[in-house]
Each structure stands twice: as structure tokens, then as C-alpha cells.
Design a protein around this motif. Structure first.
Motif, PDB file in Angstrom:
ATOM      1  N   ILE A   1       0.792  81.249   7.877  1.00 16.66           N
ATOM      2  CA  ILE A   1      -0.510  81.165   7.089  1.00 16.66           C
ATOM      3  C   ILE A   1      -0.676  82.595   6.514  1.00 16.66           C
ATOM      4  O   ILE A   1      -1.514  82.770   5.598  1.00 16.66           O
ATOM      5  N   SER A   2      -0.539  83.586   7.070  1.00 20.59           N
ATOM      6  CA  SER A   2      -0.847  85.013   6.730  1.00 20.59           C
ATOM      7  C   SER A   2      -0.102  85.320   5.555  1.00 20.59           C
ATOM      8  O   SER A   2      -0.398  85.767   4.667  1.00 20.59           O
ATOM      9  N   ALA A   3       1.080  84.831   5.533  1.00 23.28           N
ATOM     10  CA  ALA A   3       2.013  85.071   4.475  1.00 23.28           C
ATOM     11  C   ALA A   3       1.355  84.357   3.059  1.00 23.28           C
ATOM     12  O   ALA A   3       1.204  84.830   1.909  1.00 23.28           O
TER      13      ALA A   3
ATOM     14  N   ARG B   1      -1.838  83.800   2.579  1.00 25.05           N
ATOM     15  CA  ARG B   1      -2.860  84.680   2.207  1.00 25.05           C
ATOM     16  C   ARG B   1      -2.691  85.828   1.317  1.00 25.05           C
ATOM     17  O   ARG B   1      -3.196  86.226   0.363  1.00 25.05           O
TER      18      ARG B   1
ATOM     19  N   LEU C   1       9.847  87.794   4.502  1.00 23.28           N
ATOM     20  CA  LEU C   1       8.594  88.025   4.369  1.00 23.28           C
ATOM     21  C   LEU C   1       8.190  89.286   4.946  1.00 23.28           C
ATOM     22  O   LEU C   1       7.079  90.010   4.418  1.00 23.28           O
TER      23      LEU C   1
ATOM     24  N   THR D   1       1.656  82.888  14.813  1.00 27.29           N
ATOM     25  CA  THR D   1       0.598  83.451  14.342  1.00 27.29           C
ATOM     26  C   THR D   1      -0.596  83.504  15.671  1.00 27.29           C
ATOM     27  O   THR D   1      -0.800  82.791  16.391  1.00 27.29           O
TER      28      THR D   1
ATOM     29  N   SER E   1       0.178  92.490   9.959  1.00 22.09           N
ATOM     30  CA  SER E   1      -0.075  91.640   8.495  1.00 22.09           C
ATOM     31  C   SER E   1       0.775  90.345   8.630  1.00 22.09           C
ATOM     32  O   SER E   1       0.125  89.466   8.063  1.00 22.09           O
ATOM     33  N   ALA E   2       1.632  90.324   9.162  1.00 26.76           N
ATOM     34  CA  ALA E   2       2.611  89.192   9.121  1.00 26.76           C
ATOM     35  C   ALA E   2       2.258  88.227  10.458  1.00 26.76           C
ATOM     36  O   ALA E   2       2.436  86.667  10.112  1.00 26.76           O
ATOM     37  N   THR E   3       1.498  88.553  11.522  1.00 28.42           N
ATOM     38  CA  THR E   3       1.393  87.509  12.849  1.00 28.42           C
ATOM     39  C   THR E   3      -0.068  87.307  12.997  1.00 28.42           C
ATOM     40  O   THR E   3      -0.457  86.241  13.489  1.00 28.42           O
ATOM     41  N   LEU E   4      -0.927  88.200  12.361  1.00 28.04           N
ATOM     42  CA  LEU E   4      -2.432  87.676  12.352  1.00 28.04           C
ATOM     43  C   LEU E   4      -2.648  86.656  11.523  1.00 28.04           C
ATOM     44  O   LEU E   4      -2.084  86.631  10.636  1.00 28.04           O
ATOM     45  N   GLY E   5      -3.794  85.844  11.642  1.00 26.82           N
ATOM     46  CA  GLY E   5      -4.219  84.837  10.862  1.00 26.82           C
ATOM     47  C   GLY E   5      -4.382  85.132   9.499  1.00 26.82           C
ATOM     48  O   GLY E   5      -4.647  86.239   9.169  1.00 26.82           O
ATOM     49  N   ALA E   6      -4.728  84.342   8.393  1.00 24.12           N
ATOM     50  CA  ALA E   6      -4.831  84.571   7.349  1.00 24.12           C
ATOM     51  C   ALA E   6      -6.373  85.105   7.000  1.00 24.12           C
ATOM     52  O   ALA E   6      -6.931  85.334   6.061  1.00 24.12           O
ATOM     53  N   ASP E   7      -7.115  85.040   8.272  1.00 27.32           N
ATOM     54  CA  ASP E   7      -8.664  85.179   7.917  1.00 27.32           C
ATOM     55  C   ASP E   7      -8.736  86.919   8.356  1.00 27.32           C
ATOM     56  O   ASP E   7      -9.835  87.473   8.452  1.00 27.32           O
TER      57      ASP E   7
END
Lengths: 195, 361
Positions: A126-128, A130, B148, B160, B216-222
Motif C-alpha cells: 500500500i505504501s508503493a 501512495r 519498488l 506493511t 518508505s516501503a514498509t510503513l503504511g500509506a498514511d
């Protein structure tokens, strides 16, 4: 604020989808996946007005829809979404509510867009998603000058239509699976950061 | 400057993308099977470390109606990925490992056979993991899956994390202990596969970039991960993590311990445990400065200590034995004051020991 039933449905549908991939979901992630879903409706050459609510880009560089946030808040207060430490998960009552809504024709088409967007999570963290959306041609100009503004301006939408037309030509073989264009678009935007 | 997308570049990327290729050559059934294989791969990588896979790892599922499959020898059937992973850990050094997904949900593991990947791809969907790269094989052609993050070995192994502490513990265990992170590996004299006893001169930026990329790759999109965030005019904090939609912020200060050596073989820096203690005081000062300046967010400080100390190193050392190399492995650093016990905004310092490649003497 006027109740927006489409945003209400989207909050539930996204909440249901992410339960198997990341478990719970942050508010910002719901907005992001809803935005990606809306992009898929443009991929299908639908007018953006049909989506039913507007998005803006915040100063933190993520898409946000106030109607969607209101929907999330309503779902929480109704007990359809549970919240813990800032993360949301769908409850049993929420799943029952969603099943009832899914039977209605008014939500069928947008359900396909949400399914396609959320299915990206099969192949991408999910981070990717974003970080990739920061390079979205409608979001990136606003973030470049650290300014919040509404998304899907007339020129922005036309740019997206043009890109998605090129993308559709490249994908070539017709498929109803919207995950493919969603993943390709996100992966393409992600690799722009590497350059 | 606004990003301009070249539609020809987009079309080329799309045509070459693995999922588009699968759809083109195998249709929607092939795409569905591809998703199944990806889910199985992700589940497998939750149980095994992809970095430890030295041979070819192949996951395969046959397309329906393709006919009788060729017989394979040395096969074992498993009911779940978890059971298969337990045995797989014993097979890391096999040249080829083939895992077939069966229609009934079971998995068949076979090893050592000379797998003809190209002919396998005529019968179904083939995923290949080799040399820390992901690919699918489409009608005999190897199609790379875009990576990625250079700091992570497979796009399907990226977890994540919701909690920063969990991410830092994972980074410590999986990427720093044996220097599996390629970016972090560049901080060593001799690189990732060298003796790992001296850092290069001024390794700070490589170490910071490694952690920043990982988070940046492993924390959530928030979350937003920003390197070199300036707290005051003269002292940037190494990394700032902020969470959207609420007022939480983490400030990460990174200190490395050990020795660095320049290209002339001269020791340029020699940092002991006192540097970690100084880092703790520095971080406490940053947190105080932010509070005084009226920061309204809920800020928490994290001290990350990359411990590369070796016992008895001399400027001319080219190797280290096991006793001296691992001398500091379990030696925790005492802090005074213990900010993590007295301040609610100061997390417990996390020491990450990075092992050397020890000589046999």
C-alpha cells in the motif's frame, strides 16, 4: 453536510477489500484507494462528475474527499466500521450492511472500479501505491508548489483521458479486469520516482 | 517543475509489463492464476527470507485443460504454505526448487530436478525468483517484475507495518544484522560481501538512505518519511516520520558506532558507546526545542544505533576472527540519563548490531 450515499458505500466497500490484505486501513489510505477507483472510471471514459463527489489534494500530498470522510465518520458512528489507534476495520454489522447495498444496481458499476483499485494490493504494498500517486499528473503539479487544491480540473481530466487512452491501446487485449490498468498505471508512476 | 508524461514511454512500459503479457498470452484465466501464484509467493515470503534463496525458486500452476503433466521425481505434497516453508528452510542451497500449486489447494515441492522453465511456461504460469529478482516466464520469455525498493529483495516480500517500532525491529533483524540491505552494504569498506569490519569514510548518508528507503516501503500509506528534517538551524534530525490525518510525528536520530577508514587506509573516525549516549542527549534536546517552539504535534524520539564495533581492530586490519568480531554482539549500551524511562516522548533506544564476515582463525 449532505449525506452522500455513494461515499458511504465506497467507505464500506474499501473497508471490506483491505481486510484480507492489510487488515485495517488508515483514513488516508481509504481516500487514496477511492481516488484510484475514480481514476479507473476515467479509464473507462466516464465523466468525472458521475463519481459523485470531489477530491482535493492536501498539503501532505494525498488525495482527500470531504464527502468520503463524512461517510467514514457516519459508518463509524453507526458501528459499521470499528476504529483502533487511527485504523479502521469493517465490523460484522458493516459486512451485513455492505451485502445489502451490493445488491442495488446503483452501486454495481462503481463496485467494479473499487474492486480493480483495491486488487492492486495483491501485487503492490500500500505504501508503493501512495508514493506512486505523488507522480499522478493531476496531483503532482499541486504538490510541486505545496498547495492544496481541487483535483480533476477540466485540463487535468483531459490529460488523464489522454494517458488512459494510450494505456488502453497498449494493454490491447480487452479485459474487464480493471486490476491490470490499475497496477500498470501505479507501477508506471512509481518508476517515475526512480528516474 | 510539473512532471510531463511521455505517452510513448507509458505505452512501452504497459506493453512490456508482466501482467499485460500474461493477459495477452494466457487470457483472463492466466491472469487469475497469476494472482494465485502471487498470493502464494507473498505467503511463502512471510515464512522464509527471500534473501536466503540462493538457487532458483519457481512457483507454477497449470492452465486448465492442458493435458497430462509430465511426471516429476522427488516430490513432496503439502497442505499449506506454512508446512512447506518449514521444509524449504532446509533447502535454501538447492539449485532449483519448484513449487506447483494444485487445483485442490495443496502444494507440491520438488527439488534438484533440472526444471525446463521455458517448456513449463507453455503449460501454465511460471513465477521465478532468482538473484533477488522477480520475474514471470511468458511463453518462454523472461519478463522482469519491476522492483519498488533497492533495499528489499522482492516486491512480494514487502510487509506493511503500522507501528514504527515493529518496522525498526524488522529492519534490525532482517537487513542490518547480516547487511542484507544493498544500500546499507555500500557503507562498508569492501561492500556488502566484504569483511565488514570498517565503514567507508563518512558512511552516514548511506546508512540514513537505507533506513529511509526501508521505512518508505514498509510503513503504511498514511505515513510520510522525510530524510534530514531540520529541527533547528544547525542540527537536522536524520529522519522524520509523520502520520497523516493525526498529529503524530517521529524523529529518528541515527548514530553509528565502530571505525571508518579512508582509501589511504587511515582510520578517519572511531566511535564508541559514548557516541550513542551523546546521541540520546542530542535527541532529547531536539524534542525540547520543538516543544519550546510551540510544536502542536505529538512527537516521539527514536535513537537508532548501528553497532559495528569490533574488538582489537588496528588500522591495518583486513580481517577479524569470530571472538573479536562478535565481541560487542550482545553488549547493550547503558544510558545515563535513561531518557526512555523518564520521558514519555522518548522511545527506548534500539541498537542494531551488524555482524562482520569472520575469519576462521
Amino acid at each position: 453536510m449532505t449525506y452522500n450515499h455513494l461515499a458511504y458505500f465506497d467507505g464500506l466497500q474499501i473497508g471490506q477489500h483491505v481486510i484480507n490484505s492489510v487488515g485495517s486501513v488508515a483514513s488516508a489510505e481509504i481516500h487514496m484507494l477511492a481516488y484510484l477507483s475514480c481514476l479507473l472510471s476515467l479509464y473507462r471514459q466516464q465523466p468525472v462528475s458521475l463519481w459523485g463527489y470531489q477530491f482535493a489534494v492536501t498539503r501532505e500530498n494525498y488525495p482527500f474527499a470531504s464527502d468520503l470522510q463524512a461517510g467514514i465518520d457516519t459508518l463509524c458512528s453507526s458501528g459499521y466500521l470499528a476504529t483502533a489507534e487511527g485504523y479502521y476495520s469493517i465490523t460484522g454489522r458493516g459486512q451485513a450492511e455492505l451485502e445489502a447495498l451490493q445488491s442495488l444496481n446503483v452501486y454495481q458499476e462503481r463496485r467494479a472500479f473499487i474492486d480493480g483499485a483495491c486488487s492492486c494490493l495483491i501485487t503492490l504494498p500500500i505504501s508503493a501505491i501512495r508514493r506512486a500517486l505523488e507522480n499522478d499528473p493531476d496531483i503532482q503539479p499541486a504538490t510541486a508548489i505545496s498547495q492544496s487544491r481541487l483535483l480533476f480540473s477540466e485540463s487535468g481530466v483531459q490529460t488523464l483521458y489522454d494517458h488512459f487512452s494510450a494505456l488502453s491501446d497498449a494493454i490491447d487485449v480487452h479485459t474487464d479486469d480493471l486490476t491490470i490498468p490499475a497496477v500498470v498505471w501505479v507501477a508506471f508512476l512509481a518508476q517515475l520516482s526512480e528516474k | 517543475m510539473p512532471l510531463v508524461i511521455d505517452p510513448r514511454h507509458l505505452q512501452t512500459f504497459a506493453r512490456d509489463f508482466y501482467m499485460v503479457q500474461v493477459n495477452r498470452h494466457y487470457g483472463t484465466t492466466g491472469v487469475r492464476i497469476c494472482y494465485e501464484i502471487i498470493e502464494a509467493t507473498k505467503e511463502l515470503f512471510r515464512h522464509i527470507e527471500p534473501e536466503l534463496v540462493t538457487g532458483k525458486l519457481i512457483l507454477f500452476k497449470e492452465l486448465p485443460g492442458i493435458g497430462v503433466a509430465p511426471t516429476r521425481t522427488n516430490t513432496v505434497q503439502y497442505a499449506s504454505i506454512e508446512f512447506l516453508a518449514q521444509d524449504f528452510r532446509l533447502l535454501y542451497n538447492s539449485s532449483n526448487t519448484l513449487i506447483s500449486l494444485e487445483d485442490n489447494g495443496s502444494l507440491v515441492l520438488s527439488t534438484g530436478d533440472n526444471v525446463e522453465i521455458e517448456s513449463l511456461s507453455e503449460r501454465g504460469i511460471v513465477y521465478l525468483y532468482e538473484h533477488q529478482k522477480d520475474a514471470v516466464v511468458v511463453k518462454g520469455e523472461f519478463v522482469q517484475i519491476p522492483t519498488l525498493s533497492p533495499s528489499l529483495p522482492s516486491v512480494f516480500s514487502i510487509p506493511t507495518f503500522r507501528k514504527l517500532r515493529d518496522a525498526l525491529e524488522d529492519y534490525k533483524r532482517r537487513l542490518i544484522l547480516t547487511s542484507r540491505c544493498k544500500l546499507f552494504g555500500q557503507a562498508w569498506e569492501g561492500g556488502q560481501y566484504g569483511p565488514r569490519i570498517f565503514f567507508v569514510n563518512s558512511p552516514e548518508s548511506k546508512i540514513r538512505d537505507s533506513l529511509e528507503q526501508y521505512l518508505s516501503a514498509t510503513l503504511g500509506a498514511d505515513t510520510e518519511v522525510v530524510p534530514e528534517f531540520t529541527v533547528d538551524e544547525s542540527h537536522p534530525v536524520d529522519i522524520r516520520v509523520s502520520w497523516m490525518g493525526n498529529n503524530r510525528t517521529a524523529l529518528i536520530e541515527i548514530k553509528w558506532l565502530g571505525k571508518s577508514r579512508n582509501e589511504e587506509g587511515r582510520i578517519t573516525q572511531d566511535f564508541s558507546a559514548s557516541r550513542a549516549r551523546h546521541g540520546a542527549k542530542q535527541l532529547a534536546a531536539y524534542l525540547d526545542w520543538r516543544r519550546v517552539r510551540g510544536a502542536t504535534d505529538e512527537t516521539r524520539g527514536y535513537l537508532v544505533v548501528i553497532d559495528a564495533r569490533r574488538y582489537g581492530l588496528k588500522p591495518e586490519s583486513t580481517s577479524v576472527n569470530r571472538q573479536n568480531g562478535l565481541y560487542f554482539q550482545s553488549r547493550e549500551i547503558p544510558y545515563s540519563p535513561e531518557f526512555h524511562k523518564t520521558r514519555p516522548d522518548f522511545d527506548e533506544p534500539i541498537r542494531m548490531f551488524a555482524e562482520p564476515t569472520c575469519s576462521s582463525d
